[in-house]
Structure formats: C-alpha cells, structure tokens
Design an enzyme around this catalytic site. Structure first.
Site, PDB file in Angstrom:
ATOM      1  N   ASP A   1     -28.066 -29.105 -19.118  1.00 45.47           N
ATOM      2  CA  ASP A   1     -28.762 -30.374 -18.868  1.00 45.47           C
ATOM      3  C   ASP A   1     -30.256 -30.308 -18.591  1.00 45.47           C
ATOM      4  OD1 ASP A   1     -26.078 -30.699 -18.759  1.00 45.47           O
ATOM      5  OD2 ASP A   1     -26.084 -31.960 -16.969  1.00 45.47           O
TER       6      ASP A   1
ATOM      7  N   GLU B   1     -20.983 -22.443  -9.246  1.00 41.96           N
ATOM      8  CA  GLU B   1     -21.318 -23.060 -10.527  1.00 41.96           C
ATOM      9  C   GLU B   1     -22.363 -22.179 -11.238  1.00 41.96           C
ATOM     10  OE1 GLU B   1     -23.043 -26.886  -9.927  1.00 41.96           O
ATOM     11  OE2 GLU B   1     -22.977 -27.419 -12.053  1.00 41.96           O
TER      12      GLU B   1
HETATM   13  C1  2M8 Z   1     -23.258 -30.389 -15.624  1.00 40.84           C
HETATM   14  O1  2M8 Z   1     -23.487 -31.679 -16.171  1.00 40.84           O
HETATM   15  C2  2M8 Z   1     -23.341 -32.877 -15.384  1.00 40.84           C
HETATM   16  C3  2M8 Z   1     -23.575 -34.091 -16.306  1.00 40.84           C
HETATM   17  O2  2M8 Z   1     -22.686 -34.057 -17.369  1.00 40.84           O
HETATM   18  C4  2M8 Z   1     -24.343 -32.994 -14.254  1.00 40.84           C
HETATM   19  O3  2M8 Z   1     -25.286 -32.226 -14.164  1.00 40.84           O
HETATM   20  O4  2M8 Z   1     -24.195 -33.912 -13.444  1.00 40.84           O
HETATM   21  C5  2M8 Z   1     -23.501 -29.355 -16.753  1.00 40.84           C
HETATM   22  O5  2M8 Z   1     -23.555 -28.048 -16.247  1.00 40.84           O
HETATM   23  C6  2M8 Z   1     -22.418 -29.484 -17.817  1.00 40.84           C
HETATM   24  O6  2M8 Z   1     -22.546 -28.479 -18.777  1.00 40.84           O
HETATM   25  C7  2M8 Z   1     -21.037 -29.445 -17.205  1.00 40.84           C
HETATM   26  O7  2M8 Z   1     -20.100 -29.750 -18.198  1.00 40.84           O
HETATM   27  C8  2M8 Z   1     -20.891 -30.429 -16.042  1.00 40.84           C
HETATM   28  C9  2M8 Z   1     -19.592 -30.256 -15.279  1.00 40.84           C
HETATM   29  O8  2M8 Z   1     -19.391 -28.908 -14.940  1.00 40.84           O
HETATM   30  O9  2M8 Z   1     -21.966 -30.264 -15.106  1.00 40.84           O
END
Ligand code: 2M8
Length: 441
Positions: free
Chosen positions: A172, A413
């Site tokens: 992102d 994460e």
């Molecule tokens: C992160 O994305 C979300 C939005 O979709 C966020 O930042 O709020 C990213 O690391 C994405 O790749 C991942 O799928 C998601 C959930 O782990 O988090």
C-alpha cells in the site's frame, strides 16, 4: 540473549494464530487491525492451512469467491457483518448500490488484490486430490477472475495489469506510488475517522493522514464512475501497470493451466489460458523489466507509460514467473542477495527489505517503505526454488524462521531491518501461514 522458540512451538503458535483469527468460513488477517476477509491474505492462509486441514483451506477460498463480482473481479475485502471497527467499511464503499456487477451480499470493497488464488487452489489440490469436486466448482470462477485481470485491467493488451489504487497492489504505502500519487489532485473528501492507527503501538508505522486523504479521494473517484472499468479508464487519475501483480498473475495462471488439464477442461480453454500466459510474460519482459536497473518497474499510464524509477521488493517479482529466461533469473537472484536487499550489511536477519535502504522513499519503520514482510520472502522463496536456486532458497527460509523464532516476533505483520523488531499488528495470519508452509517444507 533470550532463548529462541523451537520449531515445534513455532508451529503450534502459528496454528493458534490461525485458529484465533478464524471467522468460521474465512480468516481475518489480524485480530484487530484487519477484522474482515482480505483477498490475497486468504490465499496465503489457505496454503498454510493446506498441511493440517486442506478442506478448511479450500473453504477459505470458496468463501472469497462467493463474493466474486459479476464482471469477474474478486474484491480485496469481504466484510464481516459482525464488526464495525474498520474504516473504510461497507457504507463508505457502497458497492452494491453503485455497481450492478457487485453482489448484494456479502458487502465488499470495489478494489482487487494480487491474483495468487489459483496457485493456492492448486497447492491445496496437490495435497488433497479427494477435494476434486470442490476444486472443479471453483475452477470456472478462477478463469473468470484471470480473464478480468487481463481484459478489463489491460484494455491496451500490453500483458500488464493496471491498478487503480495503492491498496490494490498489496504494498500500500510503497515508494512505488509516490510519483503516480503526486499527479492526483485531491478534492473534497467526506469526513472520516481513522481506526487503523489505534491498533498499532506507534501510528507512524501506518500511512500518514495526508496519504490517507489521498487514498480516500481515490475511493470517491471510483464511486463517481460506479466502479466501471471502461469509465474509469477514461477519467480516473491513477492508472499504474503493476509489475508485482502481473508477476503473481503468471505464477497463478501457470497453476491454473495445470488445473485445467487435470480437470479435463476443453482444449480451447487451455489454449486461451496459455495465450494469457504468453501475453503477461512477454508484457513483463518487454515493458517492465529494466535491464540497467535489473528490476521490474511499474508503468505510470498517466505519464505515457513511463517506468517508475524506485528500488523496492516489487522489482524482484519476476523471480516468480514460471519458465523465466535463466539469464534474467540469475540477475534477479544476484540483485536479491546484493547489498540493496537481503545482503545489506546492517540487517539482523538476511530477509528481503520492502524498499532498498537509503533509496528514495525509504523509511526504517514505515509501512512498505523499508521493513520486511515474511510473506514477500516466502513468495520469492517459491520463485528461487522454481528457478533451481536451492541453496539461496534454503538460506532465505532459514533466516526468516530465525527471525520468527524470536519470542518477541509474535508473527508480526512486518519487521524492522536492523533489530528484527516486530511492527504493525502481532498475530498476523499470513505470517503464521507462511511459517507453517516453511516448517512443512
Ligand atoms: C494491508 O492493506 C490494508 C488495506 O487493504 C491496510 O493497510 O489497511 C496490506 O499489507 C495488504 O497487502 C494486506 O492484504 C492487508 C491485510 O493484511 O493489509
């Protein structure tokens, strides 16, 4: 030094993370930060679960594909009706009201994420051939998904998938998007309250408020055009051909071709999939691969398709392309273990940084701007093995396991590079899932 966890404990802890994040028929990516189902997370989760419970692993993907749109897109979030603690939630996306292609239920977002799903289905099917009928039922949905990626998201037929939003890339806040985002003139964003920053220790590990405004403005633009690809392609301010997304497409599409053959799909269908494969591989090598930089770069379609010159982990992504020419595979492997990535001298563990330290946009603790994501190392571990780089693959696996065996790692994460400190959420499902796959291999 604190004693590290042994592999048996790590495995049990990983299984516990997935169990605790289990929503019944899908798994949330993290206990609080991500309380719904996310598209590509679910594919990694299925791979992790395939070793202990292949049937549940397939359910993960079946649930996701139950939310597939009529146009073939697989939404990046499928909302869990039992929680309101996430922004932007279903009301903000308003997909069913705005687009005839969106399902009435469940509520979803209107974006996509990298198409790793067919690879995950094939992985589950390989260990559990008895699930053939269920795999057969999923197969046409996977074909429609791949078709969407290579038609609606590639009207130029360049073989490269266009994204509309950094959230689609999965990386992102990467510096990959800094220059394309600069061209977006942010208009009036309806008021909102962020919820993500309250679920991490330090809000600076998440995107800034200014970045969030930009992300939300793009959502307003998508809504204005009713999530309609043809309209968006004419007016929308952020159109980028994504190298990582396309590399993952080729990995998955190759798996889909094998599935098609195993399921005795019609010859013409296999040929159609093979045609997409050729188009995507050629597209990557012709337009995205930069010989001088030895990286695959994204193309900014708002700037005539110019390559976006940054050094991030996405640049190494062609390593996952099946049957990659040996000369390119060797260059990527060298680059991966050079001082720009896993060979950087200040690393505590030789894992893959999300952005090359010291280059434009690098930040040691910020989201996708430097820290390491185990899931990316896992993906490239697959790629290294696919290209016969067994020694390097083994080393990458071991370094990641060493990192995750620190008692304070807690299936983070992402991780800071010089100390291996856990960042973002703890108990992240896909980190647990890839640990399970590494432990089983
Ligand atoms: C992160 O994305 C979300 C939005 O979709 C966020 O930042 O709020 C990213 O690391 C994405 O790749 C991942 O799928 C998601 C959930 O782990 O988090």
């Amino acid at each position: 030094m604190e004693k590290v966890l042994d592999e048996k404990t790590l495995k049990q802890d990983a299984l516990d993370v997935l169990k605790n994040n289990d929503l019944g028929k899908s798994t949330k990516p993290a206990p609080q930060l991500y309380p719904h189902q996310w598209s590509w997370d679910s594919a990694f989760i299925a791979i992790g679960l395939s070793h202990s419970n292949p049937s549940r692993a397939l359910t993960e993907l079946e649930t996701l594909f139950d939310a597939q749109w009529k146009d073939g897109r697989v939404p990046h979030i499928v909302f869990n009706p039992n929680t309101k603690d996430y922004f932007p939630g279903p009301d903000r996306w308003n997909c069913a009201a705005l687009s005839p292609a969106a399902p009435e239920k469940p509520a979803t977002s209107g974006l996509i994420q990298p198409p790793i799903h067919a690879f995950a289905v094939k992985t589950v099917f390989d260990v559990a051939p008895e699930l053939k009928d269920r795999v057969r039922a999923l197969y046409p949905k996977l074909v429609r998904w791949h078709k969407y990626c290579l038609t609606e998201r590639d009207p130029e037929k360049m073989g490269l998938i266009t994204i509309y939003h950094p959230w689609e890339s999965g990386t992102d806040n990467s510096p990959r998007w800094d220059s394309p985002l600069k061209g977006v003139k942010v208009g009036e964003v309806p008021p909102y309250t962020r919820r993500d920053t309250k679920h991490v220790n330090d809000p600076s590990e998440r995107p800034s408020n200014e970045e969030y405004d930009r992300f939300l403005w793009l959502v307003e633009c998508l809504k204005k055009d009713h999530y309609d690809d043809a309209k968006l392609y004419k007016t929308y301010p952020f159109l980028v051909k994504d190298a990582l997304m396309t590399s993952i497409f080729t990995l998955s599409n190759h798996a889909l071709i094998e599935l098609a053959k195993q399921l005795d799909a019609p010859k013409e269908e296999v040929q159609m999939l093979e045609g997409w494969q050729k188009r995507a591989v050629d597209g990557l090598l012709e337009h995205s691969w930069n010989r001088q930089k030895m990286l695959a770069l994204d193309l900014d379609m708002e700037r005539g398709g110019a390559q976006v010159d940054v050094s991030t982990c996405a640049g190494l992504s062609p390593i996952v392309v099946p049957r990659l020419p040996a000369e390119i595979a060797t260059k990527i492997k060298e680059q991966m273990f050079s001082d720009k990535f896993a060979g950087w001298s200040d690393l505590k563990f030789r894992v893959i940084p999300s952005t090359t330290p010291g280059t434009a946009g690098f930040h040691p603790r910020a989201y996708w701007r430097g820290p390491s994501w185990p899931v990316i190392s896992w993906l490239y571990w697959i790629g290294l093995r696919q290209n016969g780089f067994e020694k390097e693959a083994k080393e990458l696996r071991q370094q990641n396991l060493d990192l995750l065996e620190q008692p304070e790692a807690k299936f983070g994460e992402y991780f800071e590079l010089t100390k291996g400190t856990q960042l973002g959420s703890a108990d992240q499902s896909w980190t647990a899932a890839v640990a399970l796959d590494w432990l089983a291999s």
